[in-house]
Every structure is written in C-alpha cells, then in structure tokens.
Design an enzyme around this catalytic site. Structure first.
Site, short mmCIF file in Angstrom:
data_model
loop_
_atom_site.label_atom_id
_atom_site.label_comp_id
_atom_site.label_asym_id
_atom_site.label_seq_id
_atom_site.Cartn_x
_atom_site.Cartn_y
_atom_site.Cartn_z
N CYS A 44 0.51 -1.09 -0.14
CA CYS A 44 -0.14 -0.01 -0.27
C CYS A 44 0.54 0.92 -0.18
O CYS A 44 1.51 1.45 1.29
CB CYS A 44 -0.75 -0.28 1.80
SG CYS A 44 -1.58 1.50 2.01
N CYS A 47 0.49 3.42 2.79
CA CYS A 47 0.67 3.29 3.74
C CYS A 47 2.17 3.82 4.15
O CYS A 47 2.62 4.28 5.00
CB CYS A 47 0.61 1.63 4.26
SG CYS A 47 -1.40 0.84 4.49
#
Length: 128
Positions: A44, A47
C-alpha cells in the site's frame, strides 16, 4: 518519549488481542496498514507514505503510557475484498488504509492522506 508498540497480523489475531491490549493503557492508538514484504515495505503506497509521519508525530512523541497497535490488514487482494472482516467490523468501519483510530475514543480517527499532515497528527495526539 516512545510509546509501547504491539504488532498484530490479520483480523483473527486483532479480535483476539485488542480487548486485552486496550486494558493495558489509557491511550490506545490502532494503526491499520497493509501487509509488509521482506524489505519492510507495504504493498500500500499510502501506508508507506504515512509511516514516517505517524512515527515522528505519534509514536516517538506520545505519552509514555500510550500504546500503539499496528495491525496488518493483509495483502492487497485480501484488503480489496469488500467482504473483508476489517471493513465489516462495526468497531473499525475501515474503508481506507492507512487508518489510525484511538480505541478509547473511536470517533477520534485519521484516514488516508490525513496521516501525512503534521498539523492533523498534532491535533490527534494533543494531550488533554
């Protein structure tokens, strides 16, 4: 001061652990993030972008009695499944990762690119 950090992998471990962990500190912050690979990077990108901000403005500067629980929500296909347990859980209501929730005050949360904004993190972690 650095807060205590616990790491959890997956929904079942999260459900089994969060109740006990929440009793260990008055200030429990739960960061939901994508699974990391062997190099320490998540699939991600949001993230990965948020991680240094959360560390600098949260984990490194939190009150000593704070607890950070970092929860790996799984790989990309697991997260993208609209029936993913984290999405359906009434206590988490996740629709975006990364998401940071104060477990004691569930209305207190930051999602997505909000976690890359120092002013929002400062307000989130402001001690009463």
């Amino acid at each position: 001061m650095v807060a205590k950090v616990e790491k959890i992998c997956g929904y079942d471990e999260f459900v089994a652990s969060i109740g006990k962990l929440a009793k260990t500190a008055e200030n429990v912050n739960v960061l939901f993030t994508g699974k990391k690979d062997e190099t320490g990077h998540s699939w991600c990108p949001d993230c990965n972008d948020a991680e240094p901000f959360v560390k600098k403005y949260g984990i490194d500067n939190a009150a000593p009695d704070s607890l950070f629980v970092i929860v790996d929500v799984g790989d990309r296909p697991t997260w993208k499944d609209m029936k993913n347990s984290f999405r359906l859980d009434r206590n988490t209501h996740l629709s975006v990762i990364p998401t940071l929730i104060n477990w004691n005050e569930k209305a207190k949360r930051l999602e997505g690119d909000q976690l890359c904004k120092p002013e929002l993190l400062d307000m989130y972690f402001e001690q009463d």
